[in-house]
Motif scaffolding. Structure first.
Motif, short mmCIF file in Angstrom:
data_model
loop_
_atom_site.label_atom_id
_atom_site.label_comp_id
_atom_site.label_asym_id
_atom_site.label_seq_id
_atom_site.Cartn_x
_atom_site.Cartn_y
_atom_site.Cartn_z
N ILE A 26 66.11 14.03 -29.25
CA ILE A 26 65.95 12.89 -28.35
C ILE A 26 67.14 12.75 -27.40
O ILE A 26 67.03 12.11 -26.36
CB ILE A 26 65.75 11.58 -29.17
N GLU A 65 57.05 16.41 -25.79
CA GLU A 65 56.71 16.48 -27.21
C GLU A 65 56.94 15.16 -27.95
O GLU A 65 56.49 15.00 -29.08
CB GLU A 65 57.55 17.57 -27.90
N CYS A 91 57.40 8.01 -32.19
CA CYS A 91 57.23 7.55 -33.58
C CYS A 91 58.38 6.69 -34.04
O CYS A 91 58.28 6.05 -35.10
CB CYS A 91 57.06 8.74 -34.50
S1 SF4 Z 1 58.83 12.24 -31.73
FE1 SF4 Z 1 59.68 10.51 -32.87
S2 SF4 Z 1 61.53 11.28 -33.82
FE2 SF4 Z 1 60.95 12.76 -32.26
S3 SF4 Z 1 62.12 12.14 -30.47
FE3 SF4 Z 1 60.15 11.14 -30.30
S4 SF4 Z 1 60.42 9.14 -31.25
FE4 SF4 Z 1 62.16 10.40 -31.88
#
Ligand code: SF4
Ligand code: SF4
Length: 490
Positions: free
Chosen positions: A300, A308, A312
């Motif tokens: 992140i 992607e 979450c």
């Molecule tokens: S998918 Fe979930 S854990 Fe991964 S960067 Fe995005 S928010 Fe954060």
């Protein structure tokens, strides 16, 4: 005898083994903006095993997920007006939604309903990014709340699963794999049978389950294929569906802007990152917990919105936990807009949010209004095939077929009358009360005739259908055809 722990045994790995597994995995697959973490250099799949995470957003997601699964499980069991709360009765071409019954002729309503829901999702995305993906999408809910739970129960947490993946096959590993996949298959079958109940009802599913597959081969084939797709998706494909297939994920950059609240990393506060005690380092202690918990394998901390990221919030909980441990303020990773991260103020009302909201309200209003005007019956008037009219020595005659559809769950008596008939025109065939069975239809002839001497030429009239209590009124125009009246008088 070796004192070394057996990495292939079914016992839980030690803390040092877990740390080594996490480290080696992190070193092998350091997320980059230039390639997918889940694809190896040779194009093969790199299977992610996200680490466990705890925190307030994880708790919220758990509750939301369990509530949604409970709704999915219960809806076919809850009777409203004699039918399951949601029952898409394809055989009878009737759709029951929370007490409303729609016939196939009312299917146009679904267009407005779905359009409203679609623009509602656009609005939520423009405001809160991919909150749908992270909290409520069936892909996330079933994966995180059921399949990943099964995997964790049998194979342990993320590092333990990575160790098991890397270990050579052994009786213990084989037994775990068999148990895991057997539970995956059973779960997929259970979900699919319940899905089938939305179309045929729970008693019918139970009846089909007791019969030989050949007696209901179409349903059997559906369950077999759907369970196979679920198994493939949740056992193996997983986050790839969000990354490479889901069109909603592709659209997010078109639906969001710099004012949208998404999950991001506060680079101003976090950089330059460095281990605890590093002079002049920012708040990020480079622990990589945010990467280890990410279900799509991204970092992140890379700038801007990442395709992607499914929103979450696992990385928020992971980072908040680390910040609390090292006694620094939480929120290094947080919900904020790109404007907010840059120190500016984000606007809630923008052209896109206003337009999406208006379109959402229009969709909901139109479908609600249309739903409120739906009558418990419908009918059609069709001219009988053959000649458009008949002239004999006595009469001029037009013959129609009236198709009455009773959308009620009880027998209903309908009165069919024709309004606007000129003097001398009589109605026969369909007169008085016609009783139609529940959720059934009946086709009856309707004949309009007039004596040659009274005939004054073609005219228009209205066929009216009411129930016995006159609780509703349906009308359709008809046209009486015939020759020029002067020709009959010669
Ligand atoms: S998918 Fe979930 S854990 Fe991964 S960067 Fe995005 S928010 Fe954060
Ligand atoms: S969890 Fe927080 S502190 Fe650790 S690497 Fe990620 S951003 Fe940095």
């Amino acid at each position: 005898m070796s004192a070394q722990p057996d990495k292939t045994s079914a016992s839980a790995p030690s803390a040092s083994e877990r740390a080594a597994a996490s480290k080696s995995a992190a070193q092998r697959h350091i997320p980059s903006r230039d390639f997918l973490t889940t694809v190896n250099d040779d194009g093969s799949r790199y299977f992610l095993h996200p680490a466990d995470v705890h925190g307030r957003f994880t708790r919220i997601r758990r509750v939301v997920g369990l509530v949604l699964i409970a709704i999915y499980l219960l809806l076919p069991w809850i009777p409203i007006n004699g039918y399951p709360a949601v029952f898409l009765d394809l055989a009878e071409r009737r759709f029951h939604f929370f007490g409303f019954t729609l016939a196939a002729q009312d299917a146009w309503l679904i267009f407005f309903g779905l359009t409203g829901v679609g623009f509602g999702l656009f609005f939520v995305t423009a405001m809160l990014g991919r909150v749908w993906c992270g909290y409520a999408c069936p892909q996330t809910v079933f994966l995180e709340r059921i399949y990943r739970r099964i995997e964790r129960m049998i194979e342990g947490d993320g590092p333990a699963r990575r160790l098991l993946d890397a270990a050579p096959m052994s009786p213990a590993k084989f037994a775990k794999r068999v148990a895991k996949h057997a539970l995956y298959i059973l779960t997929s079958l259970a979900i699919t049978h319940l899905f089938l109940a939305y179309f045929v009802s729970i008693p019918e599913v139970w009846h089909m389950m007791q019969a030989a597959p050949g007696e209901h081969w179409a349903a059997f084939l559906f369950v077999f294929i759907a369970a196979g797709v679920l198994y493939f998706n949740f056992a193996w494909f997983r986050e790839q569906l969000c990354i490479v297939i889901c069109p909603y994920g592709r659209m997010q950059s078109a639906l969001t802007d710099d004012h949208t609240t998404t999950i991001g990393y506060d680079a101003k506060r976090g950089e330059p990152r460095g281990k605890l005690g590093t002079p002049d380092a920012g708040s990020c202690i480079a622990c990589n917990r945010c990467v280890q918990v990410c279900p799509t394998g991204i970092d992140i901390r890379h700038a801007s919105l990442q395709l992607e990221c499914i929103g979450c919030a696992a990385c928020i909980d992971a980072c908040d936990d680390m910040m609390t441990k090292v006694k620094r303020p939480t929120g290094l990773i947080r919900y904020d807009s790109l404007m907010g991260f840059s120190g500016a103020k984000a606007r809630l009302l923008r052209p896109r949010t206003i337009i999406y909201l208006i379109l959402f309200v229009i969709g909901v209003a139109v479908s609600s209004f249309a739903l409120s005007t739906i009558k418990p019956a419908t009918f059609m008037v069709m001219r009988m095939t053959g000649a458009p009219y008949f002239v004999d020595p006595v009469d001029v005659r037009n013959q129609f077929m009236v198709r009455l559809i009773n959308k009620r769950g009880e027998p209903t008596a309908f009165r069919v009358t024709v309004e606007g008939l000129p003097a001398g025109v009589t109605q026969s065939g369909l007169t008085g009360l016609v009783t139609v069975a529940p959720m059934a239809e009946q086709v009856s002839p309707l004949i309009l005739q007039v004596k040659r001497g009274d005939y004054a030429g073609p005219f228009k009239a209205t066929v009216v259908v009411e129930d016995e209590q006159r609780s509703f009124r349906l009308a359709r125009p008809v046209e009486f055809l015939g020759p020029d009246a002067r020709l009959l008088k010669q």
